[in-house]
Scaffold this motif. Structure first.
Motif, PDB file in Angstrom:
ATOM      1  N   ARG A 227       0.820  -1.208   0.000  1.00  0.00           N
ATOM      2  CA  ARG A 227       0.000   0.000   0.000  1.00  0.00           C
ATOM      3  C   ARG A 227       0.860   1.266   0.000  1.00  0.00           C
ATOM      4  NH1 ARG A 227      -5.252  -1.032   1.919  1.00  0.00           N
ATOM      5  NH2 ARG A 227      -5.592  -3.158   2.658  1.00  0.00           N
ATOM      6  N   VAL A 228       0.184   2.362  -0.192  1.00  0.00           N
ATOM      7  CA  VAL A 228       0.774   3.684  -0.005  1.00  0.00           C
ATOM      8  C   VAL A 228       0.026   4.353   1.133  1.00  0.00           C
ATOM      9  CG1 VAL A 228       1.156   5.949  -1.024  1.00  0.00           C
ATOM     10  CG2 VAL A 228       1.475   3.898  -2.420  1.00  0.00           C
TER      11      VAL A 228
ATOM     12  N   THR B 161       8.544   1.079  -6.294  1.00  0.00           N
ATOM     13  CA  THR B 161       7.431   1.690  -7.005  1.00  0.00           C
ATOM     14  C   THR B 161       6.888   0.683  -8.005  1.00  0.00           C
ATOM     15  OG1 THR B 161       8.409   3.879  -6.781  1.00  0.00           O
ATOM     16  CG2 THR B 161       6.685   3.623  -8.426  1.00  0.00           C
ATOM     17  N   VAL B 162       5.599   0.445  -7.942  1.00  0.00           N
ATOM     18  CA  VAL B 162       4.946  -0.540  -8.803  1.00  0.00           C
ATOM     19  C   VAL B 162       4.054   0.201  -9.794  1.00  0.00           C
ATOM     20  CG1 VAL B 162       3.375  -2.509  -8.876  1.00  0.00           C
ATOM     21  CG2 VAL B 162       5.002  -2.267  -6.980  1.00  0.00           C
ATOM     22  N   ALA B 163       4.238  -0.109 -11.063  1.00  0.00           N
ATOM     23  CA  ALA B 163       3.407   0.512 -12.095  1.00  0.00           C
ATOM     24  C   ALA B 163       2.165  -0.333 -12.360  1.00  0.00           C
ATOM     25  CB  ALA B 163       4.213   0.661 -13.385  1.00  0.00           C
TER      26      ALA B 163
ATOM     27  N   ALA C   9       2.022   5.856  -8.402  1.00  0.00           N
ATOM     28  CA  ALA C   9       3.191   6.679  -8.710  1.00  0.00           C
ATOM     29  C   ALA C   9       4.111   6.815  -7.507  1.00  0.00           C
ATOM     30  CB  ALA C   9       2.748   8.050  -9.184  1.00  0.00           C
ATOM     31  N   SER C  10       3.566   6.664  -6.314  1.00  0.00           N
ATOM     32  CA  SER C  10       4.363   6.782  -5.094  1.00  0.00           C
ATOM     33  C   SER C  10       4.912   5.419  -4.700  1.00  0.00           C
ATOM     34  CB  SER C  10       3.512   7.331  -3.945  1.00  0.00           C
ATOM     35  OG  SER C  10       3.050   8.623  -4.256  1.00  0.00           O
TER      36      SER C  10
ATOM     37  N   PRO D 132      -6.515   1.889   6.382  1.00  0.00           N
ATOM     38  CA  PRO D 132      -5.483   1.427   5.455  1.00  0.00           C
ATOM     39  C   PRO D 132      -5.329   2.327   4.226  1.00  0.00           C
ATOM     40  CG  PRO D 132      -6.911  -0.373   6.128  1.00  0.00           C
ATOM     41  CD  PRO D 132      -7.562   0.890   6.593  1.00  0.00           C
ATOM     42  N   GLY D 133      -4.096   2.384   3.727  1.00  0.00           N
ATOM     43  CA  GLY D 133      -3.807   3.227   2.580  1.00  0.00           C
ATOM     44  C   GLY D 133      -4.210   2.601   1.255  1.00  0.00           C
ATOM     45  N   THR D 134      -3.895   3.318   0.187  1.00  0.00           N
ATOM     46  CA  THR D 134      -4.263   2.901  -1.163  1.00  0.00           C
ATOM     47  C   THR D 134      -3.533   1.610  -1.548  1.00  0.00           C
ATOM     48  OG1 THR D 134      -4.542   5.208  -1.771  1.00  0.00           O
ATOM     49  CG2 THR D 134      -4.300   3.627  -3.576  1.00  0.00           C
TER      50      THR D 134
END
Lengths: 130, 82
Positions: free
Chosen positions: A31-32, A111-113, A76-77, A39-41
């Motif tokens: 997550r971010v 970083t995962v695209a 992107a993060s 919980p985050g994204t």
């Protein structure tokens, strides 16, 4: 004052946590941001074995096979958190995976695209220090 | 009454990312600790008696030690799209 846990105590604590992930479809989620309460994204979601972990030995439990996320959501993060949760998204573990000042130091960052394939070949969890 | 606090749990993972754009696989080694609130939750489980600390022994393998945190990245292989 330091606290020392016996091996039996460490195994009991680790088992108490990972036993929450015994059901089918438990997840490892990258997550971010966010917290265990909020919980985050989601960046990538990997489905764990059933049960997710074997029994603790020397205070540490080792995860079984983990399925890849072959079409990650991406972000992107850099990934800053990881969670272990049930198929119903009840979180058992929330882990910091941030920069050097945080609990996990990620050189270059992860970083995962969108559309990347994310897999995990080994995962261990220890609830309490010795 | 004093508050009981301690270090959180420790998580270690090897993660691989195959880039959709290039096919390359990158390997990441993760080491870290769970959040303070997670640790507090475990302690609360112990206090409430829902987490029993007793002579429980199992036979699975696995070892982990040490504090601190690090992560390294390496590219392990190229994966052809053809």
């Amino acid at each position: 004052m330091s606290v020392t846990h016996s091996t039996a105590s460490r195994n009991a604590a680790t088992n108490a946590v990972v036993d929450q992930l015994d059901g089918a479809g438990s997840k490892l989620v990258f997550r971010v941001g966010g917290t265990i309460g909020s919980p985050g994204t989601v960046v990538a979601t990997l489905i764990m074995a059933t049960p997710a972990f074997g029994a603790s030995s020397s205070g540490t439990a080792t995860a079984g096979a983990i399925a890849s996320d072959t079409n990650a959501a991406g972000n992107a993060s850099p990934v800053s958190k990881a969670s272990l949760q049930t198929s119903g998204d009840v979180l058992a573990i929330y882990c910091d995976v941030a920069a050097s000042a945080s609990d996990i130091n990620m050189t270059n960052g992860l970083t995962v695209a969108s559309g990347d394939t994310v897999s995990c070949s080994s995962l261990t969890y220890t609830a309490l220090p010795a | 009454m004093s508050e009981i606090k301690g270090p959180g749990g420790e998580l270690r993972a090897t993660v691989h990312v195959q880039r959709k754009a290039t096919g390359k696989v990158e390997t990441y080694y993760l080491l870290g600790h769970t959040t303070p609130e997670e640790h507090a939750r475990i302690l609360e489980e112990i206090r409430a008696g829902r987490l029993r600390l007793g002579p429980v022994e199992h036979g699975a393998s696995g070892s982990l030690s040490g504090a601190g945190a690090e992560m390294n990245r390496e590219e392990t292989e190229d994966v052809s799209n053809s």
